[in-house]
Design an enzyme around this catalytic site. Sequence first.
Site, PDB file in Angstrom:
ATOM      1  N   GLU A 116      12.964  -3.139   4.604  1.00  0.00           N
ATOM      2  CA  GLU A 116      12.104  -2.524   3.598  1.00  0.00           C
ATOM      3  C   GLU A 116      10.650  -2.758   3.980  1.00  0.00           C
ATOM      4  O   GLU A 116      10.284  -3.881   4.347  1.00  0.00           O
ATOM      5  CB  GLU A 116      12.369  -3.120   2.218  1.00  0.00           C
ATOM      6  CG  GLU A 116      11.402  -2.636   1.140  1.00  0.00           C
ATOM      7  CD  GLU A 116      11.470  -3.459  -0.136  1.00  0.00           C
ATOM      8  OE1 GLU A 116      10.444  -3.531  -0.843  1.00  0.00           O
ATOM      9  OE2 GLU A 116      12.529  -4.058  -0.418  1.00  0.00           O
ATOM     10  N   THR A 176       7.865  -1.248  -3.226  1.00  0.00           N
ATOM     11  CA  THR A 176       6.760  -1.239  -4.183  1.00  0.00           C
ATOM     12  C   THR A 176       6.357   0.194  -4.522  1.00  0.00           C
ATOM     13  O   THR A 176       5.168   0.538  -4.550  1.00  0.00           O
ATOM     14  CB  THR A 176       5.550  -2.047  -3.660  1.00  0.00           C
ATOM     15  OG1 THR A 176       6.016  -3.238  -3.011  1.00  0.00           O
ATOM     16  CG2 THR A 176       4.654  -2.480  -4.833  1.00  0.00           C
ATOM     17  N   LYS A 194      17.850  -3.939  -8.057  1.00  0.00           N
ATOM     18  CA  LYS A 194      17.120  -5.082  -7.522  1.00  0.00           C
ATOM     19  C   LYS A 194      16.862  -6.055  -8.672  1.00  0.00           C
ATOM     20  O   LYS A 194      16.271  -5.669  -9.688  1.00  0.00           O
ATOM     21  CB  LYS A 194      15.804  -4.598  -6.916  1.00  0.00           C
ATOM     22  CG  LYS A 194      14.757  -5.657  -6.677  1.00  0.00           C
ATOM     23  CD  LYS A 194      13.496  -4.999  -6.134  1.00  0.00           C
ATOM     24  CE  LYS A 194      12.300  -5.913  -6.222  1.00  0.00           C
ATOM     25  NZ  LYS A 194      11.088  -5.289  -5.640  1.00  0.00           N
TER      26      LYS A 194
END
Length: 202
Positions: A43, A73, A133
């Site tokens: 990521e 993000t 997540k």
Amino acid sequence: MTSHDLAPIFTDARVMVILRDLPPTETVRLAEQAWELGIDVVEVPIRTPEAERSLRAAVEAGRERGRPVGAGTVRTSAQVRLAAGAGAAFTVAPGLDLAIADAALTHGIPHLPGVATPTEAQRALDHGLVWLKAFPAVSLGPQWFRAMAGPLPELRFVATGGIDADNAGDFLAAGVRVVAVGSALANPRQIPRLAELATARA
């Protein structure tokens, strides 16, 4: 892959590395090190404009090796478009925003939202989001994941936030499907140790 189905990306993974705020060359170097050691998923957070170049570089390197690279993000529709344009395999958010999940889906990218409560987890599940997540995982603790498996056994968790090679095994043993490691990677000994977990039998 249909809807927010992250299983093709994460089913065989136990560890994901998060390469945050690094220049493109260093991002690619660490990604390649992870891939060579058996950590397949990477990521790259895109919280700054400069991070787009690092994401694109990692995606290109991953494409050559058949490895998925996600954009992290992701909090706005503009970032969703950026991630899609860069070729990201999935998007990740720190929190639960169903509009962002829908935006990712319109671009054909599965979304991994962040949750920290049963209410958020249930809202996500009701929206068709099975892979979540859990953030910040170190504050929630391994027991949180064991407890969540009771009422919401369908969920698949990626534990993020405060994870390192020392505690990752505890979260995996608690039923977490994938542990994601970011800041701990500043220690060069982390990736090889995490690779041992990634390649171990579940």
